[in-house]
Motif scaffolding. Sequence first.
Motif, PDB file in Angstrom:
ATOM      1  N   ARG A   1      25.243 -16.978  -6.480  1.00  0.00           N
ATOM      2  CA  ARG A   1      24.738 -17.387  -5.284  1.00  0.00           C
ATOM      3  C   ARG A   1      23.999 -16.243  -4.493  1.00  0.00           C
ATOM      4  O   ARG A   1      22.959 -16.377  -3.977  1.00  0.00           O
ATOM      5  CB  ARG A   1      25.945 -17.843  -4.350  1.00  0.00           C
ATOM      6  N   GLU A   2      24.738 -15.094  -4.687  1.00  0.00           N
ATOM      7  CA  GLU A   2      24.044 -13.815  -3.940  1.00  0.00           C
ATOM      8  C   GLU A   2      22.717 -13.514  -4.678  1.00  0.00           C
ATOM      9  O   GLU A   2      21.810 -13.144  -4.056  1.00  0.00           O
ATOM     10  CB  GLU A   2      25.013 -12.585  -4.281  1.00  0.00           C
ATOM     11  N   PHE A   3      22.798 -13.761  -6.058  1.00  0.00           N
ATOM     12  CA  PHE A   3      21.584 -13.573  -6.690  1.00  0.00           C
ATOM     13  C   PHE A   3      20.420 -14.554  -6.231  1.00  0.00           C
ATOM     14  O   PHE A   3      19.096 -14.136  -5.937  1.00  0.00           O
ATOM     15  CB  PHE A   3      21.531 -13.800  -8.298  1.00  0.00           C
ATOM     16  N   ILE A   4      20.701 -15.695  -6.217  1.00  0.00           N
ATOM     17  CA  ILE A   4      19.796 -16.835  -5.648  1.00  0.00           C
ATOM     18  C   ILE A   4      19.333 -16.519  -4.378  1.00  0.00           C
ATOM     19  O   ILE A   4      18.129 -16.648  -3.971  1.00  0.00           O
ATOM     20  CB  ILE A   4      20.609 -18.211  -5.924  1.00  0.00           C
ATOM     21  N   GLU A   5      20.188 -16.161  -3.350  1.00  0.00           N
ATOM     22  CA  GLU A   5      19.694 -15.861  -2.096  1.00  0.00           C
ATOM     23  C   GLU A   5      18.739 -14.641  -1.894  1.00  0.00           C
ATOM     24  O   GLU A   5      17.859 -14.546  -1.243  1.00  0.00           O
ATOM     25  CB  GLU A   5      21.012 -15.604  -1.202  1.00  0.00           C
ATOM     26  N   MET A   6      18.953 -13.537  -2.788  1.00  0.00           N
ATOM     27  CA  MET A   6      18.248 -12.369  -2.988  1.00  0.00           C
ATOM     28  C   MET A   6      16.710 -12.894  -3.474  1.00  0.00           C
ATOM     29  O   MET A   6      15.873 -12.414  -3.064  1.00  0.00           O
ATOM     30  CB  MET A   6      18.814 -11.317  -3.748  1.00  0.00           C
ATOM     31  N   TRP A   7      16.848 -13.910  -4.674  1.00  0.00           N
ATOM     32  CA  TRP A   7      15.427 -14.120  -5.147  1.00  0.00           C
ATOM     33  C   TRP A   7      14.768 -14.905  -4.314  1.00  0.00           C
ATOM     34  O   TRP A   7      13.452 -14.715  -4.252  1.00  0.00           O
ATOM     35  CB  TRP A   7      16.027 -15.132  -6.429  1.00  0.00           C
ATOM     36  N   VAL A   8      15.414 -15.890  -3.550  1.00  0.00           N
ATOM     37  CA  VAL A   8      14.722 -16.664  -2.532  1.00  0.00           C
ATOM     38  C   VAL A   8      13.886 -15.622  -1.520  1.00  0.00           C
ATOM     39  O   VAL A   8      12.911 -15.861  -1.062  1.00  0.00           O
ATOM     40  CB  VAL A   8      15.774 -17.703  -1.667  1.00  0.00           C
ATOM     41  N   HIS A   9      14.814 -14.817  -1.015  1.00  0.00           N
ATOM     42  CA  HIS A   9      14.305 -13.754  -0.009  1.00  0.00           C
ATOM     43  C   HIS A   9      12.889 -13.071  -0.512  1.00  0.00           C
ATOM     44  O   HIS A   9      11.827 -12.853   0.270  1.00  0.00           O
ATOM     45  CB  HIS A   9      15.171 -12.975   0.565  1.00  0.00           C
ATOM     46  N   GLU A  10      13.067 -12.627  -1.994  1.00  0.00           N
ATOM     47  CA  GLU A  10      11.983 -12.075  -2.381  1.00  0.00           C
ATOM     48  C   GLU A  10      10.725 -12.863  -2.519  1.00  0.00           C
ATOM     49  O   GLU A  10       9.790 -12.336  -2.382  1.00  0.00           O
ATOM     50  CB  GLU A  10      12.495 -11.294  -3.722  1.00  0.00           C
ATOM     51  N   ILE A  11      10.994 -14.214  -3.123  1.00  0.00           N
ATOM     52  CA  ILE A  11      10.142 -14.809  -3.539  1.00  0.00           C
ATOM     53  C   ILE A  11       9.259 -15.485  -2.388  1.00  0.00           C
ATOM     54  O   ILE A  11       8.040 -15.673  -2.383  1.00  0.00           O
ATOM     55  CB  ILE A  11      10.603 -16.008  -4.495  1.00  0.00           C
ATOM     56  N   LYS A  12      10.178 -15.537  -1.262  1.00  0.00           N
ATOM     57  CA  LYS A  12       9.237 -16.103   0.061  1.00  0.00           C
ATOM     58  C   LYS A  12       8.095 -15.220   0.653  1.00  0.00           C
ATOM     59  O   LYS A  12       7.303 -15.263   1.114  1.00  0.00           O
ATOM     60  CB  LYS A  12      10.259 -16.047   0.977  1.00  0.00           C
ATOM     61  N   LEU A  13       8.430 -13.742   0.207  1.00  0.00           N
ATOM     62  CA  LEU A  13       7.198 -12.614   0.562  1.00  0.00           C
ATOM     63  C   LEU A  13       5.954 -13.188   0.076  1.00  0.00           C
ATOM     64  O   LEU A  13       4.965 -13.318   0.971  1.00  0.00           O
ATOM     65  CB  LEU A  13       7.689 -11.200   0.108  1.00  0.00           C
ATOM     66  N   PRO A  14       5.567 -13.075  -1.259  1.00  0.00           N
ATOM     67  CA  PRO A  14       4.329 -13.606  -1.741  1.00  0.00           C
ATOM     68  C   PRO A  14       3.962 -14.883  -1.445  1.00  0.00           C
ATOM     69  O   PRO A  14       2.764 -15.100  -1.308  1.00  0.00           O
ATOM     70  CB  PRO A  14       4.478 -13.583  -3.128  1.00  0.00           C
ATOM     71  N   VAL A  15       5.123 -15.897  -1.250  1.00  0.00           N
ATOM     72  CA  VAL A  15       4.549 -17.180  -0.864  1.00  0.00           C
ATOM     73  C   VAL A  15       4.021 -17.171   0.712  1.00  0.00           C
ATOM     74  O   VAL A  15       2.930 -17.707   1.099  1.00  0.00           O
ATOM     75  CB  VAL A  15       5.708 -18.015  -0.602  1.00  0.00           C
ATOM     76  N   ALA A  16       4.792 -16.622   1.564  1.00  0.00           N
ATOM     77  CA  ALA A  16       4.019 -16.179   2.868  1.00  0.00           C
ATOM     78  C   ALA A  16       2.791 -15.449   3.075  1.00  0.00           C
ATOM     79  O   ALA A  16       1.965 -15.650   3.704  1.00  0.00           O
ATOM     80  CB  ALA A  16       5.049 -15.341   3.621  1.00  0.00           C
ATOM     81  N   GLY A  17       2.605 -14.545   1.714  1.00  0.00           N
ATOM     82  CA  GLY A  17       1.301 -13.934   2.039  1.00  0.00           C
ATOM     83  C   GLY A  17       0.217 -15.056   1.381  1.00  0.00           C
ATOM     84  O   GLY A  17      -0.925 -14.878   1.789  1.00  0.00           O
ATOM     85  N   LEU A  18       0.805 -15.716   0.526  1.00  0.00           N
ATOM     86  CA  LEU A  18      -0.401 -16.718   0.173  1.00  0.00           C
ATOM     87  C   LEU A  18      -0.664 -17.682   1.203  1.00  0.00           C
ATOM     88  O   LEU A  18      -1.780 -17.900   1.462  1.00  0.00           O
ATOM     89  CB  LEU A  18       0.146 -17.702  -1.003  1.00  0.00           C
ATOM     90  N   LEU A  19       0.203 -17.971   2.146  1.00  0.00           N
ATOM     91  CA  LEU A  19      -0.231 -18.770   3.201  1.00  0.00           C
ATOM     92  C   LEU A  19      -1.225 -18.233   4.185  1.00  0.00           C
ATOM     93  O   LEU A  19      -2.041 -18.771   4.687  1.00  0.00           O
ATOM     94  CB  LEU A  19       1.263 -19.363   3.924  1.00  0.00           C
ATOM     95  N   LEU A  20      -0.818 -17.129   4.282  1.00  0.00           N
ATOM     96  CA  LEU A  20      -1.526 -16.209   5.232  1.00  0.00           C
ATOM     97  C   LEU A  20      -2.934 -15.933   4.759  1.00  0.00           C
ATOM     98  O   LEU A  20      -4.006 -16.128   5.452  1.00  0.00           O
ATOM     99  CB  LEU A  20      -0.834 -14.744   5.609  1.00  0.00           C
TER     100      LEU A  20
END
Length: 335
Positions: free
Chosen positions: A121-140
């Motif tokens: 679960r900790e790995f999944i949470e870390m992965w989600v936070h990491e992957i959200k950065l490039p996704v937010a960048g794509l949206l911007l």
Amino acid sequence: MKLSEYIKGRLPAYLTYAGGWIMALLFMGAFHIQTQAAVIITVIMLLTVTAAELPPLIRRMRFYGKLRSNIQELDQKYLISEMLEDPGFPEGDILCDVIRDADRSMYEHITEYRNENVQFREFIEMWVHEIKLPVAGLLLMCHNDGNTRYTGQVKRIDSLIENVLYYARSGSAEKDYIIKETDLKRVFADSAVKYREELQERSVSVSAEGLSISVMTDGKWLGYIFGQLFSNSMKYFSPDREPEIKVTAEDFPDKTVLHFRDNGTGIPESDLPYIFEKSFTGENGRTHGRSTGMGLYIIKQLCGKLGHCISAESVKGEYTDIIITFGRNDLHDVV
């Protein structure tokens, strides 16, 4: 332990005693021993067997009776090892040792599993936070370039990633929520704004009535529930009519009932009892390939953690109504 069960287990010994007694009678008859002497010997043998069998019988009946009673009363059966008493006979000692060893092994496996689960679960949470950065960048980038062609798909990816995070946390949601007075109208409005572009693209009419009510819940988790309901509704709109979502709330002395209703394809009556089960897709899921059967399951789990009740009403081809009931907090009313 029943008397009949004990006698059945000791039957070979009793048959041996009876055989010995018959041989003794035959021996005494062969030597013409007086009947009175035979009776006395028979009585002595019966008293000896009774004296030898009665105390073990009492100990076994007491031990097994209490063991059976305790196991029936326990909700968590594996805790029976904590309630074992000294049986006072060899077979009981062996049984107690076996039960304790089995429970110890089970505890070790459960601890290992829990540790692995926490790490995952900790790995999944870390992965989600990491992957959200490039996704937010794509949206911007899409926003800056004025390119709306990919915006919808990127937002969908962001929503799916958020689902992963919430699902990973749903098992321990009680550690991550704050129950307080929450304005239904504000939480719903925030969720509607988040899905505004997709709602506008699909020409969905959204109306709200009676939401100026405060309920005791966690605003963040309730917002996620609204988001999942929006997403579900938009998957199953009917092409035969203008899509519409109507949200209403009714306030009662002991509860607040919220209705999230759409005029989509509806749910078949045969599927309705199972829509909150994990991975259940049903007839609509087979028709619409995007269904995973996890959205309503997660919502059900979160409502349970938050102390809310959730149910559904639907008519195939007409509507689906998701009903969430918020209990009244008496302490809050007094304050």
